[in-house]
Design a protein around this motif. Sequence first.
Motif, PDB file in Angstrom:
ATOM      1  N   UNK A  30       4.199  -3.724 -53.724  1.00  0.00           N
ATOM      2  CA  UNK A  30       5.642  -3.738 -53.984  1.00  0.00           C
ATOM      3  C   UNK A  30       5.956  -4.509 -55.268  1.00  0.00           C
ATOM      4  N   UNK A  32       4.001  -4.828 -57.849  1.00  0.00           N
ATOM      5  CA  UNK A  32       3.617  -3.961 -58.981  1.00  0.00           C
ATOM      6  C   UNK A  32       4.675  -2.895 -59.233  1.00  0.00           C
ATOM      7  N   UNK A  33       5.214  -2.343 -58.135  1.00  0.00           N
ATOM      8  CA  UNK A  33       6.233  -1.296 -58.282  1.00  0.00           C
ATOM      9  C   UNK A  33       7.473  -1.852 -58.966  1.00  0.00           C
ATOM     10  N   UNK A  34       7.890  -3.065 -58.557  1.00  0.00           N
ATOM     11  CA  UNK A  34       9.081  -3.664 -59.183  1.00  0.00           C
ATOM     12  C   UNK A  34       8.837  -3.959 -60.651  1.00  0.00           C
ATOM     13  N   UNK A  36       6.793  -2.473 -62.612  1.00  0.00           N
ATOM     14  CA  UNK A  36       6.744  -1.217 -63.374  1.00  0.00           C
ATOM     15  C   UNK A  36       8.146  -0.682 -63.629  1.00  0.00           C
ATOM     16  N   UNK A  37       9.006  -0.789 -62.605  1.00  0.00           N
ATOM     17  CA  UNK A  37      10.393  -0.352 -62.794  1.00  0.00           C
ATOM     18  C   UNK A  37      11.054  -1.130 -63.920  1.00  0.00           C
ATOM     19  N   UNK A  40       9.740  -0.138 -67.291  1.00  0.00           N
ATOM     20  CA  UNK A  40      10.263   1.147 -67.775  1.00  0.00           C
ATOM     21  C   UNK A  40      11.692   0.981 -68.287  1.00  0.00           C
TER      22      UNK A  40
ATOM     23  N   UNK B  14      18.167   2.898 -58.041  1.00  0.00           N
ATOM     24  CA  UNK B  14      16.799   2.431 -57.856  1.00  0.00           C
ATOM     25  C   UNK B  14      16.676   1.890 -56.438  1.00  0.00           C
ATOM     26  N   UNK B  20      12.153   0.024 -50.755  1.00  0.00           N
ATOM     27  CA  UNK B  20      10.797   0.285 -51.247  1.00  0.00           C
ATOM     28  C   UNK B  20       9.799   0.207 -50.104  1.00  0.00           C
ATOM     29  N   UNK B  53       2.054   5.582 -55.663  1.00  0.00           N
ATOM     30  CA  UNK B  53       3.328   5.058 -55.174  1.00  0.00           C
ATOM     31  C   UNK B  53       4.014   4.221 -56.252  1.00  0.00           C
ATOM     32  N   UNK B  54       3.238   3.356 -56.899  1.00  0.00           N
ATOM     33  CA  UNK B  54       3.794   2.505 -57.964  1.00  0.00           C
ATOM     34  C   UNK B  54       4.338   3.380 -59.100  1.00  0.00           C
ATOM     35  N   UNK B  55       3.588   4.367 -59.473  1.00  0.00           N
ATOM     36  CA  UNK B  55       4.031   5.226 -60.581  1.00  0.00           C
ATOM     37  C   UNK B  55       5.287   6.014 -60.217  1.00  0.00           C
ATOM     38  N   UNK B  57       7.576   5.211 -58.006  1.00  0.00           N
ATOM     39  CA  UNK B  57       8.723   4.307 -57.936  1.00  0.00           C
ATOM     40  C   UNK B  57       9.194   3.914 -59.330  1.00  0.00           C
ATOM     41  N   UNK B  58       8.248   3.777 -60.238  1.00  0.00           N
ATOM     42  CA  UNK B  58       8.628   3.446 -61.609  1.00  0.00           C
ATOM     43  C   UNK B  58       9.512   4.509 -62.214  1.00  0.00           C
ATOM     44  N   UNK B  59       9.271   5.746 -61.828  1.00  0.00           N
ATOM     45  CA  UNK B  59      10.069   6.852 -62.376  1.00  0.00           C
ATOM     46  C   UNK B  59      11.219   7.224 -61.445  1.00  0.00           C
ATOM     47  N   UNK B  62      14.442   8.543 -62.580  1.00  0.00           N
ATOM     48  CA  UNK B  62      14.429   9.796 -63.337  1.00  0.00           C
ATOM     49  C   UNK B  62      14.080  11.003 -62.468  1.00  0.00           C
TER      50      UNK B  62
END
Lengths: 227, 178
Positions: A30, A32-34, A36-37, A40, B14, B20, B53-55, B57-59, B62
């Motif tokens: 989680x 890492x996901x935050x 990455x968001x 971006x 988001x 998440x 999953x990380x990728x 969520x990053x997008x 979009x």
Amino acid sequence: MNDLERDLGALFREKAGSIDTAPLAPTKVLRRARLRQRGIVVAGTVGTVVASMLLGVAIGQLRGPSVSHLATAITPTTATPTTAATPSPSEPSSFPSAAVEVSSFREQGRAITLFAWVNEGGFCVGVQPSGNAFCDHPTPAPNDEPMVGAFRIDPANSAVVVFGITGPDVRTVKVAWPDGSRNQASTTAGPSPFDRFRFFLWSTDAPAPVAEATFEFFDASGRQLFA
Amino acid sequence: MSGRTGVWGESMAEPEPTAMAELYSRYVPSGIRLAYLLTGDLQQAEDLAHEAFVRCLGRFGHLRAREAFDSYLRRTIVNLHTSGIRHRYVERRWLLREGHRIAVVTASMPDVGAREDLWRALATLPARQRAALVLRYYEDLSERDTAAALRCSVAAVKSLVARGSDALRAVLVEGSDR
């Protein structure tokens, strides 16, 4: 479905069912996901800002070629405004007595010449309005003297936009219209992407169907240049 | 991978941290199972699903159709797997050149179930053929959806499935002849 396909389906279900998967998300994933968001978002913002800056610079440089109505010539104030279709470099003159003649426009949508260089050299005469080049030879004039042009963005309101490129010493440009009714405050020549240029863009805030504008150029200390 | 109903609101730009976690609980376990069928290695499958999953969520902001998060996740898993295969091919060549000991450890596969021969035969298939078979016969995707997940044409999917099936039959026949 043949035997192999049935066997494969059964095998896949068996194998997939044989593993234990934790339903709870690991904290590390989680986080890492935050990250990455956010990355971006930051990258997108920075990219947008940089793209906007580059676009602004490009528009500033290409503004001349995109117009549809151009002043036909730059002439000394002492000379009669010319309406020549393809103005040639005028005889030597000195700023600030340069003037922009904006009364004679070609027919709608047919820009002929962006601007004409008044002083010796005449290196920027005959720029193609449909091209992307702001100037054929975007190098400073021999004496770093300014060159000026004018055009109308919108023929409906007749407001005139004056633009120019000056040498690096010019900091302030004063523009005056002969009838006095449209005199504007001084404009500051801003930096350009080129080290030896400064660029200014100025417009009337009212219809300006006439004729001439006179320019005065000052350095950072307020000393008048090209006088 | 099931569960088309979203866990986020329509206006949500988001997902919040709690959302998440809920997204993870809803979609990632099935993603791990899919990745396991693609890789044959549980640890690798978890890494693959987590990275996907990380990728995704990053997008997330979009995504055109957020209710189809599972489709995005599945496609990302498959793509990561097939691109990872290429990377591992280079890696494996280096390992074979430099020493066998590490390569033996990384190449280990779980041996479970009565259909061990078929499972082993699957491991010999190229990544895209194996992915096509898994998507068609485990996920029960249509040829069109499989093509979308693999980013190829329907004809290419048919070809991948046919060649994969032929290869499996050949391996199984060869094994039974010994």
